[in-house]
Design an enzyme around this catalytic site. Structure first.
Site, PDB file in Angstrom:
ATOM      1  N   ASN A 211      10.201  73.372  59.660  1.00 20.47           N
ATOM      2  CA  ASN A 211       9.850  71.977  59.337  1.00 20.47           C
ATOM      3  C   ASN A 211       8.999  71.398  60.464  1.00 20.47           C
ATOM      4  O   ASN A 211       8.668  72.097  61.420  1.00 20.47           O
ATOM      5  CB  ASN A 211      11.110  71.153  59.090  1.00 20.47           C
ATOM      6  CG  ASN A 211      12.004  71.157  60.299  1.00 20.47           C
ATOM      7  OD1 ASN A 211      11.648  70.666  61.360  1.00 20.47           O
ATOM      8  ND2 ASN A 211      13.192  71.741  60.158  1.00 20.47           N
ATOM      9  N   ASP A 280      18.313  73.039  55.550  1.00 13.10           N
ATOM     10  CA  ASP A 280      19.464  72.961  54.645  1.00 13.10           C
ATOM     11  C   ASP A 280      19.607  74.240  53.827  1.00 13.10           C
ATOM     12  O   ASP A 280      20.677  74.540  53.306  1.00 13.10           O
ATOM     13  CB  ASP A 280      19.303  71.765  53.698  1.00 13.10           C
ATOM     14  CG  ASP A 280      19.454  70.448  54.449  1.00 13.10           C
ATOM     15  OD1 ASP A 280      20.348  70.375  55.314  1.00 13.10           O
ATOM     16  OD2 ASP A 280      18.677  69.512  54.191  1.00 13.10           O
ATOM     17  N   LYS A 290       7.872  93.907  56.103  1.00 14.24           N
ATOM     18  CA  LYS A 290       6.964  92.882  55.576  1.00 14.24           C
ATOM     19  C   LYS A 290       6.890  92.981  54.048  1.00 14.24           C
ATOM     20  O   LYS A 290       6.677  94.066  53.504  1.00 14.24           O
ATOM     21  CB  LYS A 290       5.573  93.094  56.184  1.00 14.24           C
ATOM     22  CG  LYS A 290       4.582  92.051  55.758  1.00 14.24           C
ATOM     23  CD  LYS A 290       3.190  92.378  56.277  1.00 14.24           C
ATOM     24  CE  LYS A 290       2.199  91.416  55.669  1.00 14.24           C
ATOM     25  NZ  LYS A 290       0.824  91.784  55.965  1.00 14.24           N
ATOM     26  N   PHE A 324      21.662  62.105  63.267  1.00 25.83           N
ATOM     27  CA  PHE A 324      20.384  61.488  62.911  1.00 25.83           C
ATOM     28  C   PHE A 324      20.252  61.585  61.393  1.00 25.83           C
ATOM     29  O   PHE A 324      20.866  62.452  60.773  1.00 25.83           O
ATOM     30  CB  PHE A 324      19.215  62.251  63.549  1.00 25.83           C
ATOM     31  CG  PHE A 324      18.803  61.711  64.888  1.00 25.83           C
ATOM     32  CD1 PHE A 324      19.632  61.846  65.982  1.00 25.83           C
ATOM     33  CD2 PHE A 324      17.575  61.081  65.047  1.00 25.83           C
ATOM     34  CE1 PHE A 324      19.250  61.366  67.219  1.00 25.83           C
ATOM     35  CE2 PHE A 324      17.177  60.599  66.279  1.00 25.83           C
ATOM     36  CZ  PHE A 324      18.010  60.736  67.370  1.00 25.83           C
ATOM     37  N   LYS A 342      30.223  62.836  57.277  1.00 29.39           N
ATOM     38  CA  LYS A 342      30.262  63.814  58.370  1.00 29.39           C
ATOM     39  C   LYS A 342      31.170  63.365  59.517  1.00 29.39           C
ATOM     40  O   LYS A 342      31.172  63.958  60.589  1.00 29.39           O
ATOM     41  CB  LYS A 342      28.836  64.087  58.871  1.00 29.39           C
ATOM     42  CG  LYS A 342      27.903  64.601  57.747  1.00 29.39           C
ATOM     43  CD  LYS A 342      26.587  65.130  58.285  1.00 29.39           C
ATOM     44  CE  LYS A 342      25.659  65.533  57.144  1.00 29.39           C
ATOM     45  NZ  LYS A 342      24.500  66.316  57.572  1.00 29.39           N
TER      46      LYS A 342
HETATM   47  O1  PMT Z   1      11.460  66.508  66.870  1.00 30.64           O
HETATM   48  P1  PMT Z   1      10.523  65.331  66.669  1.00 30.64           P
HETATM   49  O2  PMT Z   1       9.143  65.780  66.241  1.00 30.64           O
HETATM   50  O3  PMT Z   1      10.496  64.424  67.862  1.00 30.64           O
HETATM   51  O4  PMT Z   1      11.067  64.474  65.430  1.00 30.64           O
HETATM   52  C1  PMT Z   1      12.259  63.753  65.554  1.00 30.64           C
HETATM   53  C2  PMT Z   1      13.125  63.879  64.278  1.00 30.64           C
HETATM   54  C3  PMT Z   1      12.392  63.216  63.123  1.00 30.64           C
HETATM   55  C4  PMT Z   1      13.373  65.350  63.941  1.00 30.64           C
HETATM   56  C5  PMT Z   1      14.475  63.175  64.595  1.00 30.64           C
HETATM   57  O5  PMT Z   1      14.238  61.842  64.934  1.00 30.64           O
HETATM   58  C6  PMT Z   1      15.408  63.223  63.390  1.00 30.64           C
HETATM   59  O6  PMT Z   1      15.398  62.367  62.531  1.00 30.64           O
HETATM   60  N1  PMT Z   1      16.282  64.279  63.337  1.00 30.64           N
HETATM   61  C7  PMT Z   1      17.141  64.583  62.222  1.00 30.64           C
HETATM   62  C8  PMT Z   1      16.384  65.336  61.192  1.00 30.64           C
HETATM   63  C9  PMT Z   1      17.244  65.784  60.028  1.00 30.64           C
HETATM   64  O7  PMT Z   1      17.358  66.970  59.793  1.00 30.64           O
HETATM   65  O8  PMT Z   1      17.849  64.838  59.389  1.00 30.64           O
HETATM   66  P2  PMT Z   1      18.812  65.097  58.094  1.00 30.64           P
HETATM   67  O9  PMT Z   1      18.941  63.790  57.502  1.00 30.64           O
HETATM   68  O10 PMT Z   1      18.263  66.222  57.277  1.00 30.64           O
HETATM   69  O11 PMT Z   1      20.164  65.614  58.714  1.00 30.64           O
HETATM   70  C10 PMT Z   1      21.196  64.699  59.061  1.00 30.64           C
HETATM   71  C11 PMT Z   1      21.953  65.165  60.257  1.00 30.64           C
HETATM   72  O12 PMT Z   1      22.656  66.378  59.968  1.00 30.64           O
HETATM   73  C12 PMT Z   1      21.071  65.469  61.464  1.00 30.64           C
HETATM   74  O13 PMT Z   1      21.738  65.003  62.610  1.00 30.64           O
HETATM   75  C13 PMT Z   1      20.957  66.974  61.455  1.00 30.64           C
HETATM   76  O14 PMT Z   1      20.811  67.495  62.782  1.00 30.64           O
HETATM   77  C14 PMT Z   1      22.301  67.389  60.847  1.00 30.64           C
HETATM   78  N2  PMT Z   1      22.265  68.667  60.091  1.00 30.64           N
HETATM   79  C15 PMT Z   1      21.479  68.784  58.984  1.00 30.64           C
HETATM   80  C16 PMT Z   1      21.506  69.976  58.269  1.00 30.64           C
HETATM   81  C17 PMT Z   1      22.328  71.031  58.708  1.00 30.64           C
HETATM   82  N3  PMT Z   1      22.362  72.187  58.055  1.00 30.64           N
HETATM   83  N4  PMT Z   1      23.090  70.871  59.786  1.00 30.64           N
HETATM   84  C18 PMT Z   1      23.068  69.702  60.495  1.00 30.64           C
HETATM   85  O15 PMT Z   1      23.784  69.564  61.488  1.00 30.64           O
END
Ligand code: PMT
Length: 403
Positions: A211, A280, A290, A324, A342
């Site tokens: 991503n 995810d 490959k 986040f 969570k």
């Molecule tokens: O890295 P940069 O370019 O500076 O960009 C910053 C950012 C946009 C990546 C950052 O500010 C941000 O928003 N990070 C969270 C991105 C994200 O994956 O969000 P989400 O809404 O998909 O996930 C929610 C939370 O679950 C996040 O804390 C994520 O780390 C966590 N997660 C998600 C999926 C997964 N399989 N395991 C997780 O722990």
């Protein structure tokens, strides 16, 4: 200043003898001191004196690469937490003001990102000369800091301003600088676990899904938490960033590797901040060789990765858990639902459609939502300012727990 790395650049003036004293004082105070000497500085004192006092090789020649594994002036520039040019002659000040890099000192000074302090020492008329004044002003506006010379008897026989500041005073300034840098906060001595960057989910040995995360947000949090006195572990996906100094870095690629690393450090962590953009889904089958092109469309089946934050939420005992949420619509609603589901203490909501917010840039625009549902909307700020805002909110949580 115990354990701090100070690069002392010694240029040629009679005040070199004071730089000897300064090296000794800084080393006694626990700093690691490495010295670079200009050709003219060596006319006053030999490198051996500085070597004996600093217990490190003294650098005098850009092309004398003592360690073939590194480029000496870059390595020194990166190593330093603080660079001091003392004594700084009119000549080196002139070179610095004009970006000249023709010896070991001036190349290292251009290469460093550490704060640079300049302690001039010269004849009173030289110090007053318009050219020197102009160069000093230019350097000051470039962000260099000056340790002004004191007044008194000068070696040339004049009385006036031009004496290198006393080593004891410089040591006090250095102490204050490092104390301020690691100011005592509620985070002092706590373990902060931060995840940053993207993950990569392999399809075959040369292809993967990922991503847009650059890691900048997570690295900024790590840098600010370190400044606030925390022990920081940064679990990072692949990025092109240089990790902040003094931070423990664990590099991973996939969501599964991030999960394992997070579990390894979870028990001893007091605070966990999950800013990483974790996949995810991952390809259900990872090919060992490959994948070959074939006629027609290609279908790849995906399976869910572990939701790391969800798992950490289930296992939470003493930790403060901060997530986040990167969203494109219904931002606070989705963020609140993640906070709940969570088992988080706080969530940082990013509307990644807003200009200047989210992925890759140097700024972010966030709303911090507490467990009680309180929302704080922040303006567009640099990622470091955003990091400080998040950490300040965590400090408030810690304060609440103490009461
Ligand atoms: O890295 P940069 O370019 O500076 O960009 C910053 C950012 C946009 C990546 C950052 O500010 C941000 O928003 N990070 C969270 C991105 C994200 O994956 O969000 P989400 O809404 O998909 O996930 C929610 C939370 O679950 C996040 O804390 C994520 O780390 C966590 N997660 C998600 C999926 C997964 N399989 N395991 C997780 O722990």
């Amino acid at each position: 200043m115990k354990g701090k790395n100070i690069l002392l650049c010694v240029t040629g003036g009679i005040a070199v003898f004071k730089a000897v004293h300064l090296t000794s004082k800084l080393t006694q105070a626990g700093a690691n001191v490495k010295v670079i000497m200009s050709q003219s500085a060596q006319k006053f004192v030999t490198p051996l004196t500085f070597q004996a006092l600093s217990r490190h090789d003294v650098f005098i020649d850009t092309f004398d690469e003592k360690n073939p594994a590194v480029i000496a002036h870059i390595d020194l520039a990166d190593w330093a937490d603080l660079v001091i040019v003392a004594p700084a002659t009119a000549n080196v000040i002139g070179k610095m003001a004009n970006g000249i890099a023709d010896d070991m000192i001036t190349t290292s000074l251009l290469a460093t990102t550490a704060p640079v302090w300049i302690a001039p020492a010269m004849n009173v008329h030289m110090y007053d000369h318009p050219a020197v004044k102009r160069n000093i002003e230019r350097l000051a506006s470039d962000g260099y800091q000056f340790i002004e010379p004191s007044e008194g008897f000068l070696a040339c026989g004049y009385v006036g301003k031009g004496r290198l500041e006393e080593p004891e005073k410089i040591v006090t300034l250095v102490e204050t600088f490092f104390n301020r840098q690691e100011r005592k906060t509620r985070l002092s001595g706590l373990h902060v676990l931060i995840t940053a960057g993207p993950t990569r989910e392999k399809v075959d040995p040369i292809r993967f899904f990922t991503n847009r995360s650059s890691g900048k947000m997570g690295y900024a949090i790590a840098e600010e938490a370190k400044k606030m006195g925390a022990y920081v572990t940064l679990i990072t996906g692949p990025t092109s960033l240089i990790p902040p100094k003094g931070v423990q870095v664990i590099s991973i690629e996939s969501a599964e590797e991030m999960y394992e690393a997070a579990l390894n450090y979870y028990d001893k962590a007091n605070i966990v901040i999950k800013s990483a953009a974790v996949a995810d889904y991952r390809p259900k089958i990872v090919h060992n060789e490959k994948m070959k092109k074939q006629e027609g469309p290609l279908t790849i089946e995906f399976e869910r990765t572990t939701d790391i934050l969800h798992e950490l939420g289930k296992r939470k005992n003493h930790q403060i858990l901060v997530g986040f949420a990167a969203e494109t619509n219904n931002v606070t609603e989705y963020a609140k639902s993640k906070l709940e589901r969570k088992n988080l203490d706080m969530i940082v909501a990013n509307d990644v459609t807003e200009k200047g917010a989210g992925f890759q840039g140097d700024t972010n625009k966030v709303t911090i939502i507490s467990r009680e549902g309180k929302e704080k909307v922040y303006p567009l700020m640099s990622k470091n300012e955003t990091a400080r805002a998040i950490l300040n909110e965590i400090e408030l949580l810690l304060q609440g727990d103490e009461q």
